[in-house]
Design a protein around this motif. Sequence first.
Motif, PDB file in Angstrom:
ATOM      1  N   LEU A  76       0.943  -1.237   0.001  1.00  0.00           N
ATOM      2  CA  LEU A  76      -0.148   0.019  -0.029  1.00  0.00           C
ATOM      3  C   LEU A  76       0.744   1.327   0.002  1.00  0.00           C
ATOM      4  CD1 LEU A  76      -2.750   1.414   0.182  1.00  0.00           C
ATOM      5  CD2 LEU A  76      -2.728   1.277   2.715  1.00  0.00           C
ATOM      6  N   MET A  77       1.901   1.335   0.916  1.00  0.00           N
ATOM      7  CA  MET A  77       2.929   2.449   0.971  1.00  0.00           C
ATOM      8  C   MET A  77       3.911   2.629  -0.403  1.00  0.00           C
ATOM      9  SD  MET A  77       4.244   2.203   4.690  1.00  0.00           S
ATOM     10  CE  MET A  77       4.848   0.854   4.703  1.00  0.00           C
ATOM     11  N   LEU A  78       4.027   1.293  -1.037  1.00  0.00           N
ATOM     12  CA  LEU A  78       4.581   1.429  -2.441  1.00  0.00           C
ATOM     13  C   LEU A  78       3.683   2.015  -3.385  1.00  0.00           C
ATOM     14  CD1 LEU A  78       6.599  -1.909  -2.570  1.00  0.00           C
ATOM     15  CD2 LEU A  78       7.646   0.424  -2.560  1.00  0.00           C
ATOM     16  N   THR A  79       2.324   1.698  -3.334  1.00  0.00           N
ATOM     17  CA  THR A  79       1.309   2.231  -4.347  1.00  0.00           C
ATOM     18  C   THR A  79       1.279   3.670  -4.105  1.00  0.00           C
ATOM     19  OG1 THR A  79       0.274  -0.026  -4.220  1.00  0.00           O
ATOM     20  CG2 THR A  79      -1.192   2.039  -5.102  1.00  0.00           C
ATOM     21  N   ASN A  80       1.026   4.218  -2.902  1.00  0.00           N
ATOM     22  CA  ASN A  80       1.043   5.586  -2.778  1.00  0.00           C
ATOM     23  C   ASN A  80       2.279   6.392  -3.144  1.00  0.00           C
ATOM     24  OD1 ASN A  80      -1.379   5.190  -1.220  1.00  0.00           O
ATOM     25  ND2 ASN A  80      -0.552   4.953   0.630  1.00  0.00           N
ATOM     26  N   SER A  81       3.473   6.031  -2.664  1.00  0.00           N
ATOM     27  CA  SER A  81       4.812   6.483  -3.449  1.00  0.00           C
ATOM     28  C   SER A  81       4.714   6.610  -4.942  1.00  0.00           C
ATOM     29  CB  SER A  81       5.697   5.748  -2.642  1.00  0.00           C
ATOM     30  OG  SER A  81       5.829   6.131  -1.278  1.00  0.00           O
ATOM     31  N   PHE A  82       4.407   5.657  -5.557  1.00  0.00           N
ATOM     32  CA  PHE A  82       4.401   5.465  -6.971  1.00  0.00           C
ATOM     33  C   PHE A  82       3.326   6.422  -7.289  1.00  0.00           C
ATOM     34  CE2 PHE A  82       2.339   3.800 -10.911  1.00  0.00           C
ATOM     35  CZ  PHE A  82       3.556   3.908 -11.717  1.00  0.00           C
ATOM     36  N   TRP A  83       2.131   6.381  -7.067  1.00  0.00           N
ATOM     37  CA  TRP A  83       1.109   7.713  -7.512  1.00  0.00           C
ATOM     38  C   TRP A  83       1.675   8.987  -7.247  1.00  0.00           C
ATOM     39  CZ3 TRP A  83      -1.459   6.264 -11.627  1.00  0.00           C
ATOM     40  CH2 TRP A  83      -2.003   5.055 -11.639  1.00  0.00           C
ATOM     41  N   MET A  84       1.950   9.102  -6.005  1.00  0.00           N
ATOM     42  CA  MET A  84       2.686  10.544  -5.898  1.00  0.00           C
ATOM     43  C   MET A  84       3.820  10.898  -6.710  1.00  0.00           C
ATOM     44  SD  MET A  84       4.212  11.889  -2.066  1.00  0.00           S
ATOM     45  CE  MET A  84       4.926  13.297  -2.163  1.00  0.00           C
ATOM     46  N   ALA A  85       4.732  10.073  -7.074  1.00  0.00           N
ATOM     47  CA  ALA A  85       6.112  10.273  -7.680  1.00  0.00           C
ATOM     48  C   ALA A  85       5.524  10.476  -9.242  1.00  0.00           C
ATOM     49  CB  ALA A  85       6.932   9.202  -7.718  1.00  0.00           C
ATOM     50  N   MET A  86       4.789   9.602  -9.815  1.00  0.00           N
ATOM     51  CA  MET A  86       4.289   9.475 -10.918  1.00  0.00           C
ATOM     52  C   MET A  86       3.417  10.862 -11.297  1.00  0.00           C
ATOM     53  SD  MET A  86       4.173   8.130 -13.852  1.00  0.00           S
ATOM     54  CE  MET A  86       4.837   6.399 -13.560  1.00  0.00           C
ATOM     55  N   ILE A  87       2.525  11.067 -10.408  1.00  0.00           N
ATOM     56  CA  ILE A  87       1.787  12.777 -10.588  1.00  0.00           C
ATOM     57  C   ILE A  87       2.670  13.608 -10.606  1.00  0.00           C
ATOM     58  CG2 ILE A  87      -0.118  14.127  -9.902  1.00  0.00           C
ATOM     59  CD1 ILE A  87      -1.445  11.489  -8.733  1.00  0.00           C
ATOM     60  N   TRP A 218       7.093  16.613   3.410  1.00  0.00           N
ATOM     61  CA  TRP A 218       5.590  16.909   2.922  1.00  0.00           C
ATOM     62  C   TRP A 218       4.650  15.978   3.262  1.00  0.00           C
ATOM     63  CZ3 TRP A 218       2.905  21.214   2.703  1.00  0.00           C
ATOM     64  CH2 TRP A 218       1.745  21.182   2.159  1.00  0.00           C
ATOM     65  N   PRO A 219       4.935  14.885   2.657  1.00  0.00           N
ATOM     66  CA  PRO A 219       3.948  13.639   3.265  1.00  0.00           C
ATOM     67  C   PRO A 219       3.609  13.732   4.717  1.00  0.00           C
ATOM     68  CG  PRO A 219       5.400  13.116   1.416  1.00  0.00           C
ATOM     69  CD  PRO A 219       5.821  14.255   1.997  1.00  0.00           C
ATOM     70  N   LEU A 220       4.630  13.681   5.443  1.00  0.00           N
ATOM     71  CA  LEU A 220       4.561  13.683   6.806  1.00  0.00           C
ATOM     72  C   LEU A 220       3.531  14.607   7.383  1.00  0.00           C
ATOM     73  CD1 LEU A 220       5.599  12.198   9.660  1.00  0.00           C
ATOM     74  CD2 LEU A 220       7.258  14.329   9.611  1.00  0.00           C
ATOM     75  N   LEU A 221       3.561  15.858   6.835  1.00  0.00           N
ATOM     76  CA  LEU A 221       2.538  17.050   7.374  1.00  0.00           C
ATOM     77  C   LEU A 221       1.186  16.800   6.828  1.00  0.00           C
ATOM     78  CD1 LEU A 221       4.696  19.957   6.826  1.00  0.00           C
ATOM     79  CD2 LEU A 221       4.188  18.911   9.144  1.00  0.00           C
ATOM     80  N   VAL A 222       1.141  16.430   5.771  1.00  0.00           N
ATOM     81  CA  VAL A 222      -0.461  16.242   5.094  1.00  0.00           C
ATOM     82  C   VAL A 222      -0.855  15.113   5.233  1.00  0.00           C
ATOM     83  CG1 VAL A 222       0.005  18.418   3.496  1.00  0.00           C
ATOM     84  CG2 VAL A 222       0.452  15.869   2.558  1.00  0.00           C
ATOM     85  N   THR A 223      -0.423  14.052   5.653  1.00  0.00           N
ATOM     86  CA  THR A 223      -1.030  12.691   5.701  1.00  0.00           C
ATOM     87  C   THR A 223      -1.238  12.225   7.285  1.00  0.00           C
ATOM     88  OG1 THR A 223       0.936  11.459   5.425  1.00  0.00           O
ATOM     89  CG2 THR A 223      -0.592  11.938   3.621  1.00  0.00           C
ATOM     90  N   THR A 224      -2.375  12.037   7.819  1.00  0.00           N
ATOM     91  CA  THR A 224      -2.676  11.516   9.284  1.00  0.00           C
ATOM     92  C   THR A 224      -3.124   9.951   9.105  1.00  0.00           C
ATOM     93  OG1 THR A 224      -4.556  12.675   9.387  1.00  0.00           O
ATOM     94  CG2 THR A 224      -2.557  13.672  10.290  1.00  0.00           C
ATOM     95  N   GLN A 225      -3.658   9.657   8.005  1.00  0.00           N
ATOM     96  CA  GLN A 225      -4.083   8.237   7.865  1.00  0.00           C
ATOM     97  C   GLN A 225      -3.391   7.472   7.005  1.00  0.00           C
ATOM     98  OE1 GLN A 225      -8.030   8.844   5.720  1.00  0.00           O
ATOM     99  NE2 GLN A 225      -8.617  10.678   6.982  1.00  0.00           N
ATOM    100  N   GLU A 226      -3.540   6.198   7.659  1.00  0.00           N
ATOM    101  CA  GLU A 226      -2.255   5.119   7.368  1.00  0.00           C
ATOM    102  C   GLU A 226      -2.675   4.806   5.699  1.00  0.00           C
ATOM    103  OE1 GLU A 226      -2.537   1.787   9.472  1.00  0.00           O
ATOM    104  OE2 GLU A 226      -1.824   2.601  11.275  1.00  0.00           O
ATOM    105  N   GLN A 227      -3.895   5.014   5.213  1.00  0.00           N
ATOM    106  CA  GLN A 227      -4.035   4.610   3.782  1.00  0.00           C
ATOM    107  C   GLN A 227      -3.211   5.460   2.816  1.00  0.00           C
ATOM    108  OE1 GLN A 227      -8.361   5.630   4.589  1.00  0.00           O
ATOM    109  NE2 GLN A 227      -8.014   6.226   2.442  1.00  0.00           N
ATOM    110  N   PHE A 228      -2.816   7.042   3.341  1.00  0.00           N
ATOM    111  CA  PHE A 228      -1.943   7.692   2.688  1.00  0.00           C
ATOM    112  C   PHE A 228      -0.597   7.768   2.875  1.00  0.00           C
ATOM    113  CE2 PHE A 228      -6.294   9.192   1.931  1.00  0.00           C
ATOM    114  CZ  PHE A 228      -6.443   9.232   0.775  1.00  0.00           C
ATOM    115  N   TYR A 229      -0.115   6.871   3.566  1.00  0.00           N
ATOM    116  CA  TYR A 229       1.289   6.850   3.991  1.00  0.00           C
ATOM    117  C   TYR A 229       2.252   6.362   2.830  1.00  0.00           C
ATOM    118  CZ  TYR A 229       0.422   7.124   9.155  1.00  0.00           C
ATOM    119  OH  TYR A 229       0.082   7.512  10.405  1.00  0.00           O
TER     120      TYR A 229
END
Length: 282
Positions: A76-87, A218-229
Amino acid sequence: MVENRPWLDALTHLVLVVGVLIVAFPVYVAFIASTHEPSAFVRGVMPLLPGDNMVETYSRMLGEGLELAGTPPVWLMLTNSFWMAMIIAVGKIIISLLSAFAIVYFRFPLRTLAFWTIFITLMLPVEVRIMPTFAVVADLGLLNSYAGLTLPLIASATATFLFRQFFMTVPEELMEAARVDGAGPMKFFKDILVPVSITNIAALFVIMFIYGWIQYLWPLLVTTQEQFYTIVMGIKRLMAQTDREPDWNLVMATVILAMLPPVLVVLSMQRLFVKGLVETEK
């Protein structure tokens, strides 16, 4: 004339091999640590051969995560990082292409001032303007979302500058020929400028993808839910367990998994990446 000196070639290759070993050895140690029990990493004598826990360790991190450290499954964290980096990478390239195209090929008042205003933002990285940026993102209700993770990082003065410099080297005859053929500005942009910029786009994509992948503050500041780690946040949380020694085998397994996507991107785009960095004529 280049002289043929076998000893010089041998010395060059020796230096290259030593450099590769120096860079690769810590990665190898991390992989070995991920295959042993947690105590092997801190016992003082690190094994140099894989252990018996590799399948168990990687399966656990990919499928379950580490509840004690508050991390979701690594996939899940790899998926979040992938979409963040890709976008971030795609967004930076699109915005930079369009802004550089407008600055070079359109005549409008204060065009030079507009370019230098964009370029000066290099002096204001996210860390400098992080509080007002966070306030804006929070007011817009973008916390715990992909938009909040990516939009504040999506503009790039560096890419705009590089595309501007490249567009200025494109022969004016191409623009005149397109105009004679009845091509409008956007058709000239889409059919001529973008195809001749492919190697530059590939090189910048690799750099920007890695830039988005390794983001932490930046992700540390704007995410508080595990699904966006993101994966970098997960590694930090694994290392920051309280009242106990971190499970270093799990940490190292997550590090190895986090390294794979950027490595695959670099390898898959290696030829275009190198050409985009070294070519001076198209």
